[in-house]
Scaffold this motif. Structure first.
Motif, PDB file in Angstrom:
ATOM      1  N   GLY A  35      91.423 -18.723 -27.029  1.00 35.09           N
ATOM      2  CA  GLY A  35      92.659 -19.850 -27.305  1.00 35.09           C
ATOM      3  C   GLY A  35      92.395 -20.543 -28.732  1.00 35.09           C
ATOM      4  N   ALA A  36      91.234 -20.941 -28.803  1.00 30.61           N
ATOM      5  CA  ALA A  36      90.807 -21.755 -29.967  1.00 30.61           C
ATOM      6  C   ALA A  36      91.023 -20.985 -31.239  1.00 30.61           C
ATOM      7  CB  ALA A  36      89.524 -22.115 -29.969  1.00 30.61           C
ATOM      8  N   MET A  37      90.744 -19.646 -31.329  1.00 30.66           N
ATOM      9  CA  MET A  37      91.400 -18.982 -32.468  1.00 30.66           C
ATOM     10  C   MET A  37      92.757 -18.987 -32.697  1.00 30.66           C
ATOM     11  SD  MET A  37      88.710 -15.701 -31.450  1.00 30.66           S
ATOM     12  CE  MET A  37      88.649 -14.998 -33.185  1.00 30.66           C
ATOM     13  N   TYR A  38      93.646 -18.744 -31.736  1.00 30.97           N
ATOM     14  CA  TYR A  38      94.956 -18.981 -32.191  1.00 30.97           C
ATOM     15  C   TYR A  38      95.456 -20.495 -32.382  1.00 30.97           C
ATOM     16  CZ  TYR A  38      95.406 -14.306 -30.015  1.00 30.97           C
ATOM     17  OH  TYR A  38      95.127 -12.828 -29.817  1.00 30.97           O
ATOM     18  N   ARG A  39      94.825 -21.328 -31.929  1.00 34.98           N
ATOM     19  CA  ARG A  39      94.912 -22.750 -32.037  1.00 34.98           C
ATOM     20  C   ARG A  39      94.434 -22.931 -33.554  1.00 34.98           C
ATOM     21  NH1 ARG A  39      95.316 -26.659 -27.860  1.00 34.98           N
ATOM     22  NH2 ARG A  39      95.773 -25.704 -26.044  1.00 34.98           N
ATOM     23  N   ALA A  40      93.465 -22.256 -34.071  1.00 34.82           N
ATOM     24  CA  ALA A  40      93.043 -22.623 -35.459  1.00 34.82           C
ATOM     25  C   ALA A  40      93.842 -22.118 -36.512  1.00 34.82           C
ATOM     26  CB  ALA A  40      91.547 -21.555 -35.351  1.00 34.82           C
ATOM     27  N   VAL A 101     102.374 -18.600 -32.801  1.00 35.33           N
ATOM     28  CA  VAL A 101     101.612 -17.718 -33.651  1.00 35.33           C
ATOM     29  C   VAL A 101     101.018 -16.568 -32.779  1.00 35.33           C
ATOM     30  CG1 VAL A 101     100.947 -19.203 -35.399  1.00 35.33           C
ATOM     31  CG2 VAL A 101      99.317 -18.654 -33.607  1.00 35.33           C
ATOM     32  N   ALA A 102     100.848 -16.828 -31.437  1.00 29.99           N
ATOM     33  CA  ALA A 102     100.166 -15.810 -30.411  1.00 29.99           C
ATOM     34  C   ALA A 102     101.412 -14.810 -30.045  1.00 29.99           C
ATOM     35  CB  ALA A 102      99.944 -16.412 -29.223  1.00 29.99           C
ATOM     36  N   VAL A 103     102.586 -14.890 -30.589  1.00 32.07           N
ATOM     37  CA  VAL A 103     103.417 -13.690 -29.915  1.00 32.07           C
ATOM     38  C   VAL A 103     103.548 -12.807 -31.498  1.00 32.07           C
ATOM     39  CG1 VAL A 103     104.960 -15.088 -28.640  1.00 32.07           C
ATOM     40  CG2 VAL A 103     105.502 -15.192 -31.048  1.00 32.07           C
ATOM     41  N   GLU A 127      87.084 -16.218 -22.527  1.00 33.14           N
ATOM     42  CA  GLU A 127      88.194 -16.733 -21.898  1.00 33.14           C
ATOM     43  C   GLU A 127      89.616 -16.471 -22.661  1.00 33.14           C
ATOM     44  OE1 GLU A 127      89.840 -20.240 -21.966  1.00 33.14           O
ATOM     45  OE2 GLU A 127      88.144 -21.382 -22.473  1.00 33.14           O
ATOM     46  N   GLY A 128      90.598 -16.210 -21.988  1.00 32.55           N
ATOM     47  CA  GLY A 128      92.003 -16.138 -22.867  1.00 32.55           C
ATOM     48  C   GLY A 128      93.123 -15.711 -21.760  1.00 32.55           C
ATOM     49  N   ARG A 129      93.860 -14.828 -22.387  1.00 30.42           N
ATOM     50  CA  ARG A 129      94.928 -14.117 -21.728  1.00 30.42           C
ATOM     51  C   ARG A 129      95.080 -12.778 -21.417  1.00 30.42           C
ATOM     52  NH1 ARG A 129      95.347 -19.109 -22.225  1.00 30.42           N
ATOM     53  NH2 ARG A 129      97.042 -20.563 -22.308  1.00 30.42           N
ATOM     54  N   GLN A 178     106.843 -23.737 -17.625  1.00 31.80           N
ATOM     55  CA  GLN A 178     107.583 -23.053 -18.929  1.00 31.80           C
ATOM     56  C   GLN A 178     106.426 -22.379 -19.592  1.00 31.80           C
ATOM     57  OE1 GLN A 178     109.352 -26.184 -21.458  1.00 31.80           O
ATOM     58  NE2 GLN A 178     110.871 -26.400 -19.983  1.00 31.80           N
ATOM     59  N   ARG A 179     105.309 -22.851 -19.527  1.00 29.56           N
ATOM     60  CA  ARG A 179     104.189 -22.255 -20.407  1.00 29.56           C
ATOM     61  C   ARG A 179     103.753 -20.915 -19.742  1.00 29.56           C
ATOM     62  NH1 ARG A 179      99.358 -25.654 -22.865  1.00 29.56           N
ATOM     63  NH2 ARG A 179      98.893 -23.527 -23.574  1.00 29.56           N
ATOM     64  N   ASP A 180     103.907 -20.911 -18.374  1.00 30.04           N
ATOM     65  CA  ASP A 180     103.444 -19.875 -17.271  1.00 30.04           C
ATOM     66  C   ASP A 180     104.582 -18.478 -17.855  1.00 30.04           C
ATOM     67  OD1 ASP A 180     101.675 -20.748 -15.948  1.00 30.04           O
ATOM     68  OD2 ASP A 180     102.659 -20.833 -14.244  1.00 30.04           O
TER      69      ASP A 180
END
Ligand code: DC
Length: 231
Positions: A35-40, A101-103, A127-129, A178-180
């Motif tokens: 997740g930190a990579m998507y945030r970056a 950006v994750a989509v 960890e992630g999705r 909503q995030r779910d």
């Protein structure tokens, strides 16, 4: 070598970060927060005013960004092109941007290949999705971490409170719901449990207990792998 790739996927507030970090520590493995990579990438896109509706530009930006996840003495730093952004990527604005950006499929392709490279030699907790479904479909141990939505919302509320943000429980519950929905219903790499992932529901368990349970499972799998390698 019987060192595994351990994947931990799950929704917001399931305790992934705390648990994954502790599992890595107990196993002597590296910890990687995808997740930190998507945030970056989102942080850099905000800084460079990259339009969030231009998939090509976002994918190109991801390809031209160097992301380093550095673990030293129990602390975990995130560097973007050499700049330490560990704190900056944790704001609400970056979280929102990260979910955009994750989509983008082109962004995911770049980050997934980085994630695979980082775990080439095993001995990693990631960890992630989509780690157990897309990134490492053959991982040695896959965990899907979950908890009742009310419990996850209360964990989030406490996290916000610790940072000085006082929010009503009902407000946080709505945000988590909503995030779910966004994570589970998106077209590219939605959050789903891999069929061979162990479902760990930690509604009534603390992070330490959850981590120790996963470590037991990992030790069993390591032993089975070592045995298989000897035959
Ligand atoms: O886990 P997190 O909140 O730091 O994740 C940030 C965003 O990235 C969130 O919108 C979900 C997304 N993400 C993803 O799509 N795939 C991953 N493997 C990890 C995170």
């Amino acid at each position: 070598m019987s060192r595994l790739i351990v994947t931990i996927d799950g929704p917001v507030g399931s305790g992934k970060s705390t648990v994954a970090r502790r599992v890595a520590e107990l196993l002597g493995y590296a910890y990687l927060d995808s997740g930190a990579m998507y945030r970056a990438v989102a942080w850099k896109a905000l800084r460079e005013n990259t339009p969030f509706d231009c998939e090509e530009k976002l994918a190109a930006l991801a390809g031209a960004t160097r992301i380093d996840l550095v673990s030293t003495d129990g602390s975990y730093r995130v560097l973007v092109d050499g700049t330490d952004v560990t704190q900056q990527i944790r704001t609400a604005a970056v979280a929102q941007a990260a979910s955009k950006v994750a989509v983008v499929a082109g962004v995911r392709t770049v980050l997934v290949s980085e994630q695979r490279r980082a775990a080439e030699r095993g001995g990693v907790v990631m960890e992630g999705r989509d780690i157990g479904t897309v990134v490492f479909p053959d991982a040695g141990l896959k965990i899907f971490l979950d908890a009742a939505v009310e419990v996850r919302a209360e964990r989030r509320r406490l996290e916000y409170a610790q940072k000085g943000e006082r929010l009503e429980f009902s407000e946080v519950l709505e945000e988590v719901r909503q995030r779910d929905r966004r994570d589970r219903e998106r077209a590219v790499s939605p959050l789903v449990r891999a069929r061979d992932a162990v479902l760990v529901d930690n509604t009534a368990m603390g992070a330490e207990e959850t981590a120790r349970l996963i470590v037991l499972l990992a030790r069993e799998r390591e032993a089975a792998k070592a045995e298989a390698q000897q035959v």
